[in-house]
Design an enzyme around this catalytic site. Sequence first.
Site, PDB file in Angstrom:
ATOM      1  N   CYS A 252       0.810  -1.222   0.000  1.00 39.30           N
ATOM      2  CA  CYS A 252       0.000   0.000   0.000  1.00 39.30           C
ATOM      3  C   CYS A 252       0.845   1.274   0.000  1.00 39.30           C
ATOM      4  CB  CYS A 252      -0.978  -0.004   1.168  1.00 39.30           C
ATOM      5  SG  CYS A 252      -0.241   0.085   2.803  1.00 39.30           S
ATOM      6  N   HIS A 300      -2.830   1.197   6.759  1.00 39.55           N
ATOM      7  CA  HIS A 300      -3.161   1.120   5.334  1.00 39.55           C
ATOM      8  C   HIS A 300      -3.326   2.533   4.777  1.00 39.55           C
ATOM      9  CE1 HIS A 300      -4.331  -1.081   1.758  1.00 39.55           C
ATOM     10  NE2 HIS A 300      -5.321  -0.231   1.568  1.00 39.55           N
ATOM     11  N   HIS A 312      -5.810   1.788  -4.541  1.00 40.41           N
ATOM     12  CA  HIS A 312      -4.883   1.317  -3.513  1.00 40.41           C
ATOM     13  C   HIS A 312      -4.419  -0.099  -3.822  1.00 40.41           C
ATOM     14  CE1 HIS A 312      -7.923  -1.082  -0.865  1.00 40.41           C
ATOM     15  NE2 HIS A 312      -8.400  -0.970  -2.085  1.00 40.41           N
TER      16      HIS A 312
END
Length: 337
Positions: A252, A300, A312
């Site tokens: 990420c 995240h 993402h």
Amino acid sequence: MPVASLPPHRRVPKTPARVRGARRALARLTALCAAVIVGAGMLAVPAQAEPTVEEIEAQIEKQWRQLEPTIEQYNKVRSELRVNRKKSDDLAKKIEPLQLESELALNRIGELASRYYIIGPSYELGAVLVNSRPGQLGEQLTLLDRVATEQRRQIEDVLAVQARFNTQKEKLDTLVTTQVKQEKDLANRRKKIEGEIKTLRASMPKTTVQTANCPTINGVVNAAARTAIRTACAQIGKPYVFGSTGPNSFDCSGLTQYAYRAAGISLTHFTGAQWNEGRAIPRNEARPGDLVFFRSDLSHVGIYLGNDKMVHAARAGVPVNVSSINTMPVAGFRRPG
């Protein structure tokens, strides 16, 4: 020969037919009850049903929420290690001239000590007294004192250089020791993460994940954000690989770093650092291109696209894609640059 009859007290009385019939009915009823009980027991243990795809995905997602913070901690340690190695190289470059300067100063003092050992300081003093003329003795004594002062200064310089050298060397030794420990910890952590990810992948159902292209972006978007969005969207469909920063796979924070590097903005490959590398933006003021972070541990991050959408690198087994930001608790928004 006639059979002798039993005495009256030894004769077995005959069971009436009605009693015999009742006994047979009771036996049949007992057998039937036993069968019902056994059958009920069998019904009480249902067959183990195979988990559905949705149930497996939910379990993987639960495991992933526990694993992702570990992955970002790995990224943090690796980023710090990269910085420390650069510091180590810089210190090594500084130590080289210090060491040379120290050696030269020591050589000068060594030559001075050797000369005084051979001829002694009284030789110079005697030469001053014998060859002096009236009015010059004071100047010559001052010159001799200056020579002695210069010698003391050289010694002090040597000691100062040595002290600087030792201080720098101690810093380097401490740094190297720390780095060795970090490398060992990193190797163990990486092994643990790889094992957990391997387990996750083994339990994943073989499915095809459909990924949407980035939507049309409307609203105020600066040039850097536009480039970052375009770059991130070009990675849709590429696999998630922890610790990866592209161009063939991403995690990420690796995707956000890669996208903004294309826009000329440097981000650290660690969500916690990226949180501090941008300006805080309230959710109602978030614009496409802002970084959106999730969970209280910031484990995240994605690039916001507007309308509650983001691009993402989701998790292992799921490629880079566009999805809703409402599937996880939003921690906040940051604007890089």
